[in-house]
Design an enzyme around this catalytic site. Structure first.
Site, PDB file in Angstrom:
ATOM      1  N   ASP A  94       0.836  -1.215   0.000  1.00 43.47           N
ATOM      2  CA  ASP A  94       0.000   0.000   0.000  1.00 43.47           C
ATOM      3  C   ASP A  94       0.868   1.262   0.000  1.00 43.47           C
ATOM      4  O   ASP A  94       0.367   2.355  -0.204  1.00 43.47           O
ATOM      5  CB  ASP A  94      -0.934  -0.007   1.223  1.00 43.47           C
ATOM      6  N   ASP A 114       7.009  -6.228  -2.693  1.00 46.17           N
ATOM      7  CA  ASP A 114       5.718  -6.847  -2.427  1.00 46.17           C
ATOM      8  C   ASP A 114       5.438  -7.879  -3.518  1.00 46.17           C
ATOM      9  O   ASP A 114       5.735  -7.649  -4.680  1.00 46.17           O
ATOM     10  CB  ASP A 114       4.590  -5.794  -2.391  1.00 46.17           C
ATOM     11  N   GLY A 146       9.334 -11.669  -1.172  1.00 44.74           N
ATOM     12  CA  GLY A 146      10.312 -11.051  -0.289  1.00 44.74           C
ATOM     13  C   GLY A 146      11.252 -12.055   0.348  1.00 44.74           C
ATOM     14  O   GLY A 146      12.392 -11.734   0.680  1.00 44.74           O
ATOM     15  N   ASP A 164       6.384  -5.542   6.580  1.00 41.47           N
ATOM     16  CA  ASP A 164       4.999  -5.073   6.649  1.00 41.47           C
ATOM     17  C   ASP A 164       4.128  -6.080   5.909  1.00 41.47           C
ATOM     18  O   ASP A 164       3.655  -5.841   4.791  1.00 41.47           O
ATOM     19  CB  ASP A 164       4.893  -3.686   6.020  1.00 41.47           C
ATOM     20  N   SER A 165       3.956  -7.240   6.536  1.00 33.99           N
ATOM     21  CA  SER A 165       3.312  -8.366   5.839  1.00 33.99           C
ATOM     22  C   SER A 165       1.866  -8.545   6.286  1.00 33.99           C
ATOM     23  O   SER A 165       1.432  -7.980   7.291  1.00 33.99           O
ATOM     24  CB  SER A 165       4.078  -9.659   6.163  1.00 33.99           C
ATOM     25  N   THR A 166       1.178  -9.364   5.552  1.00 37.60           N
ATOM     26  CA  THR A 166      -0.127  -9.830   5.983  1.00 37.60           C
ATOM     27  C   THR A 166       0.071 -10.763   7.180  1.00 37.60           C
ATOM     28  O   THR A 166       1.192 -10.988   7.614  1.00 37.60           O
ATOM     29  CB  THR A 166      -0.808 -10.598   4.824  1.00 37.60           C
TER      30      THR A 166
HETATM   31  N1  SAM Z   1      -0.623  -3.505   7.480  1.00 34.67           N
HETATM   32  C1  SAM Z   1      -1.120  -4.765   6.984  1.00 34.67           C
HETATM   33  C2  SAM Z   1      -1.262  -5.769   8.110  1.00 34.67           C
HETATM   34  O1  SAM Z   1      -0.711  -5.535   9.189  1.00 34.67           O
HETATM   35  O2  SAM Z   1      -1.951  -6.775   7.877  1.00 34.67           O
HETATM   36  C3  SAM Z   1      -0.230  -5.283   5.885  1.00 34.67           C
HETATM   37  C4  SAM Z   1      -0.117  -4.323   4.751  1.00 34.67           C
HETATM   38  S1  SAM Z   1       0.485  -4.866   3.224  1.00 34.67           S
HETATM   39  C5  SAM Z   1      -0.958  -4.688   2.281  1.00 34.67           C
HETATM   40  C6  SAM Z   1       0.737  -6.599   3.370  1.00 34.67           C
HETATM   41  C7  SAM Z   1       1.423  -7.079   2.099  1.00 34.67           C
HETATM   42  O3  SAM Z   1       2.209  -8.266   2.315  1.00 34.67           O
HETATM   43  C8  SAM Z   1       0.448  -7.452   0.965  1.00 34.67           C
HETATM   44  O4  SAM Z   1       0.474  -6.450  -0.017  1.00 34.67           O
HETATM   45  C9  SAM Z   1       0.964  -8.794   0.446  1.00 34.67           C
HETATM   46  O5  SAM Z   1       0.933  -8.872  -0.975  1.00 34.67           O
HETATM   47  C10 SAM Z   1       2.379  -8.803   0.988  1.00 34.67           C
HETATM   48  N2  SAM Z   1       3.026 -10.127   1.088  1.00 34.67           N
HETATM   49  C11 SAM Z   1       2.544 -11.263   1.639  1.00 34.67           C
HETATM   50  N3  SAM Z   1       3.457 -12.260   1.522  1.00 34.67           N
HETATM   51  C12 SAM Z   1       4.552 -11.726   0.877  1.00 34.67           C
HETATM   52  C13 SAM Z   1       5.816 -12.235   0.468  1.00 34.67           C
HETATM   53  N4  SAM Z   1       6.153 -13.521   0.704  1.00 34.67           N
HETATM   54  N5  SAM Z   1       6.683 -11.388  -0.146  1.00 34.67           N
HETATM   55  C14 SAM Z   1       6.344 -10.088  -0.382  1.00 34.67           C
HETATM   56  N6  SAM Z   1       5.158  -9.539  -0.014  1.00 34.67           N
HETATM   57  C15 SAM Z   1       4.269 -10.363   0.608  1.00 34.67           C
END
Ligand code: SAM
Length: 283
Positions: A94, A114, A146, A164-166
């Site tokens: 984001d 991301d 990542g 900052d992951s899911t």
């Molecule tokens: N602030 C949010 C929370 O605490 O849930 C997270 C924000 S951000 C939208 C989370 C991001 O992690 C997503 O865009 C997702 O695509 C990314 N993501 C998940 N697994 C990933 C990976 N292995 N490598 C890179 N990005 C990843």
């Protein structure tokens, strides 16, 4: 854009089944609905929280309160490091953390990795205020896993890694593992810091303990939790976990924040110190 019937007051609800809790926001309309190769991406316009991004049914951020999370995921670590220049953000599609990192004049490069470009596309459309720094010459936006990117990073090539992951599900599971933290440790210099979103202390104490143990096992000398409110996340009480490659290399007093040269909405030097206070049940 899918308009709801006029007389249909709709709510978006995120349920946390294992916690037996739920959180709802009154919705005006659904703005976006996309099945990406990685997750189900939705964006809603709410009555009182602005726009709302949801991934796989979990709230990611709202216009109204994302500032707390994005400031607390970045400024304690950046002001807690003596001289951060090279930053990597894992996830963060984001672009809210990217924007905060680039407020620091000493930062020379921020690489955001991301896995899903659809998240950044949606943020540019519905959260443009988070993407205002995307064209900063110091910013590099990559769209790949990542976990693989960190594994291939040059040893000692980074001063700060922001995870900052899911939640630990799907492609993000590996971002909570000792192996990944070990790759982060190797990619960081001796003064390096890692900060990871680490869920709710009220609902996920065991996960936080497991993450802390995994970071220590990976080589990090110090690990601290930062506690802060985040009303759109389960329980409304959240943490970020900061790990230091070497002892004494994370300034818990955040002295450099006393000379903060830019506006924030939540974070300041007192918040820096207060967020590190450990609740009794977490000791
Ligand atoms: N602030 C949010 C929370 O605490 O849930 C997270 C924000 S951000 C939208 C989370 C991001 O992690 C997503 O865009 C997702 O695509 C990314 N993501 C998940 N697994 C990933 C990976 N292995 N490598 C890179 N990005 C990843």
């Amino acid at each position: 854009m899918k308009h709801l019937p006029e007389n249909d007051i709709a709510w978006f609800t995120e349920t946390c089944d294992e916690c037996g809790s739920a959180f709802s926001l009154k919705i005006k309309t659904k703005l976006h609905d996309e099945k990406t190769p990685y997750q189900h991406l939705e964006v809603y316009q709410t009555e009182t929280f602005g726009n709302l991004m949801v991934l796989d049914g979990c709230i990611m951020l709202s216009t109204r309160d994302n500032f707390i999370y994005h400031e607390m995921m970045t400024h304690p670590a950046l002001f807690g490091h003596a001289d951060p220049r090279r930053v990597a953000i894992i996830g963060g599609g984001d672009c809210g953390c990217l924007k905060q990192c680039l407020k620091h004049d000493g930062v020379e490069k921020v690489t955001q990795i991301d896995i899903d470009p659809a998240v950044t596309r949606a943020s540019q459309l519905y959260f443009p205020e988070l993407c205002v720094s995307n064209d900063d010459p110091r910013a590099e936006l990559l769209f790949e896993d990542g976990i693989a990117w960190i594994k291939n990073a040059e040893p000692g090539s980074l001063d700060l890694i922001v995870i900052d992951s899911t939640d630990p599900v799907g492609p993000a599971v590996g971002l909570f593992s000792e192996a990944f933290y070990g790759d982060c440790y190797r990619a960081l210099g001796a003064d390096g810091l890692l900060v990871a979103q680490s869920e709710s202390p009220l609902l996920h104490k065991r996960l936080i303990q497991d993450m802390t143990a995994a970071m220590r096992a990976a080589g990090f000398a110090e690990v601290h939790q930062l506690y802060f409110p985040q009303c759109v996340y389960p329980s409304g009480w959240w943490t970020a976990t900061v790990a230091a490659s070497s002892a004494g290399k994370f300034d818990k007093n955040g002295c450099r924040a006393l000379k903060k040269s830019f506006e924030t909405v939540y974070y300041n030097n007192l918040i820096h110190k207060a967020a590190l206070a450990i609740p009794e049940f977490m000791k």
